[in-house]
Design a protein around this motif. Sequence first.
Motif: not given
Length: 122
Positions: A97-118
Amino acid sequence: MMIMANKSSFRIAATGAALFACVAVMTPAHAQAVLEGSGEHSTLDCAGGKASVTGTDNQVTVEGACTHLTVEGSGNVVIAQMAAQSTIKVEGISNKVSWRTPGKTAPKVSSAGVGNSVTRAR
């Protein structure tokens, strides 16, 4: 004290109440975009609401400043436009998963599993 109503005033009140009930039922609470499948290539528009991608080997672009994105499954590749205060939840194996947000803000991310990238999109 006695209040009298004629038939026409009752009809107007009943019609108004029925119209109000229809408007209340037809108003959506939040937009939600959903993709479920395998090997899909798609663009979703969450329109400022939620988006969900579930399945295997999907390639998805998510537009519309999403407030919440959920990706579940394996081998999914998702590029998402997120709102300033948003969340991304990823569960499964080898999802990217790759994401864009306005400005320099960042989303809150949670990841469970193997080999995921955000990551932030470049």
